[in-house]
Design a protein around this motif. Structure first.
Motif, short mmCIF file in Angstrom:
data_model
loop_
_atom_site.label_atom_id
_atom_site.label_comp_id
_atom_site.label_asym_id
_atom_site.label_seq_id
_atom_site.Cartn_x
_atom_site.Cartn_y
_atom_site.Cartn_z
N GLN A 56 38.48 36.81 9.66
CA GLN A 56 39.01 37.89 9.08
C GLN A 56 40.22 37.74 8.00
N GLU A 57 40.25 38.13 6.93
CA GLU A 57 41.46 38.30 5.92
C GLU A 57 41.77 39.46 5.61
N MET A 58 43.26 39.67 5.27
CA MET A 58 43.49 41.00 4.67
C MET A 58 44.03 41.00 3.33
N ALA A 59 44.10 41.94 2.51
CA ALA A 59 44.81 41.76 1.28
C ALA A 59 45.20 43.22 1.03
N TRP A 60 46.57 43.48 0.30
CA TRP A 60 47.22 44.62 0.25
C TRP A 60 47.31 44.79 -1.49
N GLU A 61 47.09 45.94 -1.82
CA GLU A 61 47.16 46.29 -3.25
C GLU A 61 47.77 47.76 -3.48
N SER A 62 48.60 47.94 -4.50
CA SER A 62 49.11 49.20 -4.84
C SER A 62 49.06 49.41 -6.43
N ASP A 63 49.32 50.62 -6.92
CA ASP A 63 49.38 50.92 -8.30
C ASP A 63 50.37 52.27 -8.28
N PHE A 64 51.35 51.99 -9.13
CA PHE A 64 52.20 53.05 -9.30
C PHE A 64 52.63 53.38 -10.50
N SER A 65 53.12 54.60 -10.78
CA SER A 65 53.53 55.15 -12.26
C SER A 65 54.34 56.11 -12.13
N PRO A 66 55.18 56.45 -13.03
CA PRO A 66 55.66 57.78 -12.97
C PRO A 66 54.94 59.00 -13.10
N TYR A 67 53.66 58.72 -13.67
CA TYR A 67 52.59 59.73 -13.82
C TYR A 67 51.55 59.85 -12.82
N TYR A 68 51.27 60.61 -12.27
CA TYR A 68 50.06 60.73 -11.49
C TYR A 68 48.55 60.47 -12.30
N LYS A 69 48.59 60.96 -13.30
CA LYS A 69 47.35 60.65 -14.15
C LYS A 69 47.09 59.25 -14.55
N ASP A 70 48.00 58.44 -14.57
CA ASP A 70 48.12 56.93 -14.72
C ASP A 70 47.42 56.21 -13.38
N LEU A 71 47.51 56.93 -12.17
CA LEU A 71 46.90 55.83 -11.26
C LEU A 71 45.38 55.78 -11.47
N ASP A 72 44.93 54.48 -10.89
CA ASP A 72 43.63 54.19 -11.31
C ASP A 72 43.02 53.81 -9.55
N PRO A 73 42.63 54.49 -8.90
CA PRO A 73 42.03 54.33 -7.50
C PRO A 73 40.97 53.17 -7.87
N ALA A 74 39.92 53.09 -8.70
CA ALA A 74 38.86 52.30 -8.78
C ALA A 74 39.69 50.76 -8.77
N ARG A 75 40.33 50.55 -9.77
CA ARG A 75 40.82 49.54 -9.99
C ARG A 75 41.61 48.81 -8.94
N THR A 76 42.50 49.64 -8.37
CA THR A 76 43.42 49.43 -7.20
C THR A 76 42.36 49.08 -5.87
N GLY A 77 41.41 49.56 -5.76
CA GLY A 77 40.61 49.34 -4.73
C GLY A 77 39.86 48.01 -4.82
N GLU A 78 39.22 48.01 -6.05
CA GLU A 78 38.51 46.64 -6.38
C GLU A 78 39.43 45.40 -6.23
N ARG A 79 40.75 45.69 -6.72
CA ARG A 79 41.75 44.34 -6.49
C ARG A 79 41.92 44.14 -5.15
N ALA A 80 42.08 45.18 -4.08
CA ALA A 80 42.18 44.86 -2.84
C ALA A 80 41.39 44.27 -2.30
N ALA A 81 39.98 44.71 -2.51
CA ALA A 81 38.88 44.21 -2.03
C ALA A 81 38.65 42.71 -2.47
N GLU A 82 38.72 42.58 -3.86
CA GLU A 82 38.52 41.22 -4.29
C GLU A 82 39.45 40.02 -3.60
N ARG A 83 40.64 40.59 -3.50
CA ARG A 83 41.74 39.48 -2.82
C ARG A 83 41.12 39.12 -1.47
N ALA A 84 40.90 40.16 -0.61
CA ALA A 84 40.53 39.98 0.70
C ALA A 84 39.21 38.99 0.75
#
Length: 188
Positions: free
Chosen positions: A121-149
Motif C-alpha cells: 500500500q502507498e499513499m499520496a496527498w494532493e491539493s489545489d487552491f486559488s482565491p477563486y472557486y472557478k479556478d479549482l480543477d478537481p480532474a487534474r488534482t485527482g489525477e495527480r494524487a492517483a498518479e503519485r500513489a
C-alpha cells in the motif's frame, strides 16, 4: 509582525524586536513604510462564494473523488476528500501612519489517495487552491494524487550515497516544512 492585537502579546513582540537589535549590522537603515508610500494592494476576492450552493461545492468534492478513483484500478481508498473556503480581512498598520485593509478569499480542494497492489500500500496527498472557486480543477488534482500513489508502488530503498538530486516540489516543500521554524528570528 503579528496578527494578535492584545496588549500582552504586542509587548512580547516589541520585546523580541528589541532583543534582536544587536543582530542588525550598524549603518543599515530599516524604516517602516509611510502612508501612501506603498502602491495599493491587489485584492483577490471571489464575490461568487456566497451565491454558490452547498450542493455545488459538495459536487466539486464528489468530482474530485470520482476522478481519483477512476484513474487506475489500483486506487482502492481515499481519505480526507474535502473542499474548504475561507474569507479573511487583512489589516496592515504601523506607527508611521501606514494603514491598509483588504479582504481576500481562498478556496481549496484536497485528498489522499491509497494505491494497493500485491499486498503493498502507498499513499499520496494532493491539493489545489486559488482565491477563486472557478479556478479549482478537481480532474487534474485527482489525477495527480492517483498518479503519485500508483508511482510509489514497488519503490525500493537505495544504498546510502551522495548523489546529485532534483526534488519534486512536494518533496522540497515537505523538507522546508520541517526546517521552517528554524528560520524564524526567535530561533537565532
Amino acid at each position: 509582525s503579528t496578527s494578535e492585537e492584545s496588549v500582552p502579546f504586542l509587548e512580547k513582540v516589541v520585546d523580541l524586536a528589541y532583543n534582536t537589535l544587536n543582530l542588525i549590522e550598524e549603518g543599515v537603515l530599516i524604516d517602516l513604510p509611510k502612508r501612501k508610500s506603498v502602491p495599493p494592494m491587489k485584492i483577490d476576492i471571489d464575490t461568487t462564494l456566497a451565491e454558490r450552493s452547498f450542493d455545488e461545492k459538495a459536487d466539486l468534492a464528489i468530482r474530485l473523488e470520482q476522478k481519483t478513483m477512476s484513474y487506475d484500478r489500483r486506487i482502492k481508498r481515499l481519505r480526507s476528500v474535502r473542499y474548504e473556503e475561507e474569507e479573511e480581512r487583512v489589516t496592515i498598520k504601523n506607527s508611521s501612519g501606514f494603514h491598509e485593509e483588504y479582504r481576500r478569499t481562498l478556496c481549496e480542494i484536497s485528498l489522499m489517495a491509497m494505491a494497493e497492489e500485491k499486498g503493498e500500500q502507498e499513499m499520496a496527498w494532493e491539493s489545489d487552491f486559488s482565491p477563486y472557486y472557478k479556478d479549482l480543477d478537481p480532474a487534474r488534482t485527482g489525477e495527480r494524487a492517483a498518479e503519485r500513489a500508483v508511482a510509489l508502488l514497488g519503490a525500493q530503498p537505495i544504498q546510502s550515497c551522495k548523489p546529485a538530486v532534483l526534488l519534486e516540489p512536494h518533496v522540497a516543500a515537505s523538507l522546508l516544512s520541517v526546517w521552517a521554524s528554524s528560520f524564524l528570528g526567535d530561533q537565532v
